[in-house]
Design an enzyme around this catalytic site. Structure first.
Site, PDB file in Angstrom:
ATOM      1  N   LYS A 153      19.051  -3.212   9.693  1.00  9.70           N
ATOM      2  CA  LYS A 153      18.487  -3.904   8.609  1.00  9.70           C
ATOM      3  C   LYS A 153      17.631  -5.027   8.612  1.00  9.70           C
ATOM      4  O   LYS A 153      17.902  -5.648   8.022  1.00  9.70           O
ATOM      5  CB  LYS A 153      18.478  -3.155   7.140  1.00  9.70           C
ATOM      6  CG  LYS A 153      17.061  -1.878   6.978  1.00  9.70           C
ATOM      7  CD  LYS A 153      16.057  -3.123   6.423  1.00  9.70           C
ATOM      8  CE  LYS A 153      16.309  -4.144   4.902  1.00  9.70           C
ATOM      9  NZ  LYS A 153      14.989  -5.172   4.585  1.00  9.70           N
ATOM     10  N   GLU A 157      27.706 -12.781   2.577  1.00 11.12           N
ATOM     11  CA  GLU A 157      27.437 -14.313   2.774  1.00 11.12           C
ATOM     12  C   GLU A 157      26.147 -14.362   2.142  1.00 11.12           C
ATOM     13  O   GLU A 157      24.698 -14.210   2.857  1.00 11.12           O
ATOM     14  CB  GLU A 157      26.994 -14.458   4.443  1.00 11.12           C
ATOM     15  CG  GLU A 157      27.591 -15.949   4.365  1.00 11.12           C
ATOM     16  CD  GLU A 157      26.028 -17.179   4.750  1.00 11.12           C
ATOM     17  OE1 GLU A 157      25.864 -17.425   3.921  1.00 11.12           O
ATOM     18  OE2 GLU A 157      25.570 -16.245   6.008  1.00 11.12           O
ATOM     19  N   CYS A 201      20.207 -21.143   4.414  1.00 14.01           N
ATOM     20  CA  CYS A 201      21.390 -20.932   3.423  1.00 14.01           C
ATOM     21  C   CYS A 201      22.585 -21.774   2.848  1.00 14.01           C
ATOM     22  O   CYS A 201      22.620 -22.710   2.135  1.00 14.01           O
ATOM     23  CB  CYS A 201      22.167 -19.273   3.891  1.00 14.01           C
ATOM     24  SG  CYS A 201      23.335 -19.356   5.324  1.00 14.01           S
ATOM     25  N   GLU A 212      18.891 -22.432  -5.071  1.00 11.55           N
ATOM     26  CA  GLU A 212      18.832 -22.578  -4.212  1.00 11.55           C
ATOM     27  C   GLU A 212      16.918 -22.521  -3.743  1.00 11.55           C
ATOM     28  O   GLU A 212      16.345 -21.454  -4.054  1.00 11.55           O
ATOM     29  CB  GLU A 212      19.238 -21.739  -3.575  1.00 11.55           C
ATOM     30  CG  GLU A 212      18.997 -21.505  -1.894  1.00 11.55           C
ATOM     31  CD  GLU A 212      19.902 -20.792  -1.471  1.00 11.55           C
ATOM     32  OE1 GLU A 212      20.256 -20.467  -0.450  1.00 11.55           O
ATOM     33  OE2 GLU A 212      20.047 -19.214  -1.841  1.00 11.55           O
TER      34      GLU A 212
END
Length: 498
Positions: A191, A267, A302, A400
């Site tokens: 996906k 992750e 990330c 973040e």
């Protein structure tokens, strides 16, 4: 180094066409509902394609196809050398279609086409080749037993692997999951992120051309709340590999408990610290890599080194060097090889970054950037931004942002630097700059991160595992260790007459 010109890439962009349907059981098909969603170029606002909006019904079809393929052994029981040959062909097909794939990712999510052509697409080909070459070099074990007993321990494929990947490296992240899962003998239902589905669909077509059998590699574009959730809750998915936000990673952990206890390998987020000590041998190199660590791919990484901790005696000098590098890294048309930074993936992400910047102007010292930029009056662009004198508890240093925003914090002692670096819910990556070997080893040992890079930033390779600690998740991509999450240990115990 590629010599393609701006005109070359614009000409290719004018000719390119995209796959828009889901890829299930070896063919492109519409979503059962007939629904579609727009895939938009964030640099221009142009609709690139109306893509099939898959939901639970389409996931059911894809999982069923993957299960049939797994059970009849068309891939799972194929000789290792034969699977190796197919994936090696896929690696070569990726290389053969480099310009098309690079352009697809650039148009779809805004990254610099030059970066996609020199880093992302060659990397994807390399990782498929690397895992292909590993297939026939993985051995089982014979456990120590008494006479009359033989215990064989093998790694066997799990079955159907669901993979949900992010938008920041569309082809690379699809590859990181799929290459290892396919090498291990699994079927895959991928996906892609709704912001960047197009290269995954082309990858599926190339996989079929390479010889991956029908049903073994399926792609279901759609939204996280529909297609992603359906994969997470599916009772016949054996493993779910995810890269994305910590919040969504926690949802997939919940979906596992609510369904069949499928393995989940997350992750997730990061807020990686970069520690620069006064005994750093080359401050210019440290500045170069600190800028790269936050401005590469528009900061949409990330493991971006978004927290910069600098020993106070060199902070002002380093900040001046960083301002100069930021000023030389301004956004531009992603198709122009002269551009230094591309577009943010979409309007929602752009507005989120600008909210962080607006709040930061009241809490810290904005030394450069801080503005939204338009190219030819269009697009989702943010200037490279640096805040100095950031408090350790400021959201700039804790949350973040996933954009080109660097937070600079001064420290006076090694102990203080380590404490602030570890004071985070995340633990994905970290960097240390020092010319003192003892300090490099000592600090690296104490940083709670999956990868610590010394005198560089964000180092990775096919040979080394990538993943984090704490709320950065515990999944590992790359290296032979990635195969652990797509296989199960199976013991066959044989009694014989001794």
């Amino acid at each position: 180094m590629r010599n393609d010109t701006y005109e070359d890439w614009k000409a290719r962009a004018a000719r390119i066409s995209f796959r828009r349907q889901a890829f299930i059981d070896g063919r492109f098909v519409d979503a059962v509902s007939g629904e579609t969603f727009d895939s938009i170029n964030p640099a221009t606002g142009q609709v690139l394609a109306q893509v099939a909006a898959c939901d639970a019904a389409d996931v059911d079809r894809a999982v069923a196809a993957g299960r049939r393929a797994f059970e009849d052994g068309r891939w799972s029981r194929r000789a290792p050398g034969e699977r190796k040959a197919v994936l090696l062909r896929l690696a070569e097909l990726i290389r053969a279609h480099l310009e098309e794939l690079a352009l697809t990712d650039s148009l779809d999510m805004g990254k610099l086409v030059h970066d996609a052509a020199t880093i992302d697409v060659p990397g994807s080909a390399h990782f498929f080749q690397w895992y292909a070459e590993a297939i026939d070099k993985l051995y089982g074990e014979v456990a120590p037993t008494a006479a009359g007993d033989l215990a064989l321990v093998r790694r066997v494929p799990l079955g159907v692997v669901g993979a949900v990947v992010p938008w920041n490296f569309p082809l690379d992240m699809a590859t990181w999951k799929s290459a290892a899962a396919l090498a291990a003998g699994n079927s895959v239902v991928l996906k892609p992120a709704e912001q960047s589905p197009l290269s995954a669909l082309r990858l599926a077509e190339l996989a079929a051309e390479a010889g991956v059998p029908d049903g073994v590699f399926n792609v279901v574009p759609g939204f996280g709340a529909t297609a992603g959730k359906a994969l997470g809750l599916h009772m016949d998915v054996d493993c779910l590999a995810f890269t994305g936000s910590t919040q969504v990673g926690k949802l997939f952990m919940q979906y596992s408990g609510q369904s069949n206890l499928k393995q989940v390998w997350p992750e997730t987020g990061g807020k990686s610290p970069n520690l620069i000590f006064a005994d750093c041998a080359d401050l210019d190199a440290a500045a170069d890599m600190a800028a790269f660590g936050i401005f590469f791919n528009q900061g949409e990484v990330c493991s971006a080194n978004s927290r910069l901790y600098v020993e106070r005696s060199i902070k002002d000098a380093l900040v001046e060097k960083l301002i100069a590098r930021a000023n030389a890294t301004q956004p531009g048309d992603p198709l122009d090889p002269a551009s230094k930074m591309g577009a943010i993936v979409d309007e929602k992400q752009t507005q989120g970054i600008m909210r962080f910047i607006a709040a930061g102007k009241a809490s810290a010292n904005l030394v450069t950037g801080g503005a939204r930029v338009h190219i030819d009056g269009k697009g989702c662009f943010v200037a490279p931004t640096i805040f100095d004198e950031v408090r350790p508890d400021d959201p700039l240093a804790r949350d973040e942002i996933f954009g080109p925003v660097l937070s600079v914090v001064a420290f006076d002692t090694e102990e203080e630097a380590i404490r602030m670096a570890n004071d985070s819910i995340y633990g994905l990556a970290a960097s240390v700059w020092t010319d003192n070997l003892s300090r490099a080893l000592r600090v690296s040992e104490r940083l709670h991160a999956g990868t610590v890079s010394v005198n560089t930033v964000d180092a990775l390779s096919a040979q080394t595992p990538f993943g984090g600690m704490k709320q950065s998740g515990f999944g590992r991509d790359l290296s032979l260790h990635a195969l652990d999450k797509y296989t199960a240990l199976k013991t066959t115990w044989i009694k014989y007459k001794s």
